[in-house]
Design an enzyme around this catalytic site. Sequence first.
Site, PDB file in Angstrom:
ATOM      1  CD  GLN A 138      -2.468   1.158   2.801  1.00 43.11           C
ATOM      2  OE1 GLN A 138      -2.600   0.104   3.393  1.00 43.11           O
ATOM      3  NE2 GLN A 138      -2.925   2.295   3.271  1.00 43.11           N
ATOM      4  N   GLY A 139       0.730   2.084  -1.005  1.00 39.24           N
ATOM      5  CA  GLY A 139       1.544   3.292  -1.125  1.00 39.24           C
ATOM      6  C   GLY A 139       0.743   4.541  -0.815  1.00 39.24           C
ATOM      7  CB  SER A 141       2.448   6.931   4.790  1.00 38.23           C
ATOM      8  OG  SER A 141       1.302   6.652   5.560  1.00 38.23           O
ATOM      9  CB  SER A 173       3.348  -2.998   5.422  1.00 39.97           C
ATOM     10  OG  SER A 173       3.372  -2.186   6.573  1.00 39.97           O
ATOM     11  CD  GLU A 256      -4.996  -0.474   7.107  1.00 39.46           C
ATOM     12  OE1 GLU A 256      -3.871  -0.894   7.424  1.00 39.46           O
ATOM     13  OE2 GLU A 256      -5.165   0.543   6.399  1.00 39.46           O
ATOM     14  CD  GLU A 397      -2.314  10.380  18.864  1.00 37.94           C
ATOM     15  OE1 GLU A 397      -1.716  10.141  19.930  1.00 37.94           O
ATOM     16  OE2 GLU A 397      -2.180   9.678  17.840  1.00 37.94           O
TER      17      GLU A 397
END
Length: 421
Positions: A138-139, A141, A173, A256, A397
């Site tokens: 997964q791209g 961030s 990841s 997710e 948060e």
Amino acid sequence: MVARPDTVTTSVGMTLREDDAHQRFRSKARAWLASNLPSGELPPAHTREGFELRRDWERRLFEAGWAAVHWPSEYGGRDATVRESAIFTEEYLRAGAPERINGLGLNLLGPALLEFGTLAQCRRWLPSILRCDDIWCQGFSEPDAGSDLAGLRSVARRDGDEFVVDGQKIWTSLAGFGDWIFALVRTDPLAPKHRGITMLAIDLRSEGVDIRPLRQLDGDPSFAEVFFSGVRVPTDQVIGDVADGWRVAMHALGLERGSSFGAHVGCSRDVDALVRLREIVAEHLADDLADGDLDDRIARVLVRSEAYRAMSRRMLTRDELGIAHPAEASAAKLFRTELRHETFDLGIELLGELGELSPGSDELSSRFGAEFDAIWRHWHHEYWYARAAKIFAGTSEVQRNIIAERWLGLPKEGRDVARAG
């Protein structure tokens, strides 16, 4: 092991008792897993040998139709219901089956393709995800766009029937083992912040892709930075519509965060391991336990694990009824990650100064024995992973802000800051 109830009454007035069809499905899944689980302990998933052995296991799941029971049968699934999917996840975890190595493809990309993808994309990628022919990462961030995902700077310029991609992704990841990445890129730099973003499927073997592993504290090298330099991507690899990638991404992130059906089994198993760890330590350290209130705190996480079990079943029932709340996934993700963090912290604290020692330490082995060694290897890995869980899929948060704004109706954070100024 701690005894746990078989049924839970939910706040929407339903008791999750299984009918005959559900029980037959559970028995069938349990029997298949019992007959087909790999014998012996597999090498760690972050080693090449361990990864490839798990890939073989995934193909066995696919051939038997268990790789994704809730997916359409035309792509290798079983057309299973929400309840049946939850049942299989529970049985999979209870059986101690191998870690799924294509989880990002299975739990995020696959459902996103079924919702937004073209028929050609579904036929091309869905079966290969279940067979683990293609491992997906997964791209999302970037160095300056973590929690503020919409601040991403990777760009894709249209050039005929291709996009040309330049930029960087971080904390990726599975990139160390990955074949493909589904990535968010900015295709319209003049559009408002949350618009002009497109999701692309990019072959990591393309010219111009540079993968640089980031070895983690637990030794896992599959985490990585990914750099794109003039990478050419066909336009038919856009997932959803051009400039509509934010909507696709939010759909994937919701999956997710809310993928907790069956996760209560893992949480309960961790708490049971904590109780056993406490027993082993007490046998050998007698009155030298690090903290006198540890038993009270262990009891607290046991109660919270039961609360999470009820929350998970409640979400399952609401999902079956089609009345799930959009912020409920954030509440489940927050509760789950905070509970696991507290659980694994307690395990470390039980040992006092000895908790600083790594698995395989002669001091620990000689003092506590083989059973402790097996628990401690798992504990050491999960202790660090529990910290990562408070960051990935949206930090704790961020989840609190979502709950406050979308569930409790509180003002957005920016408005509070403006008023305070």
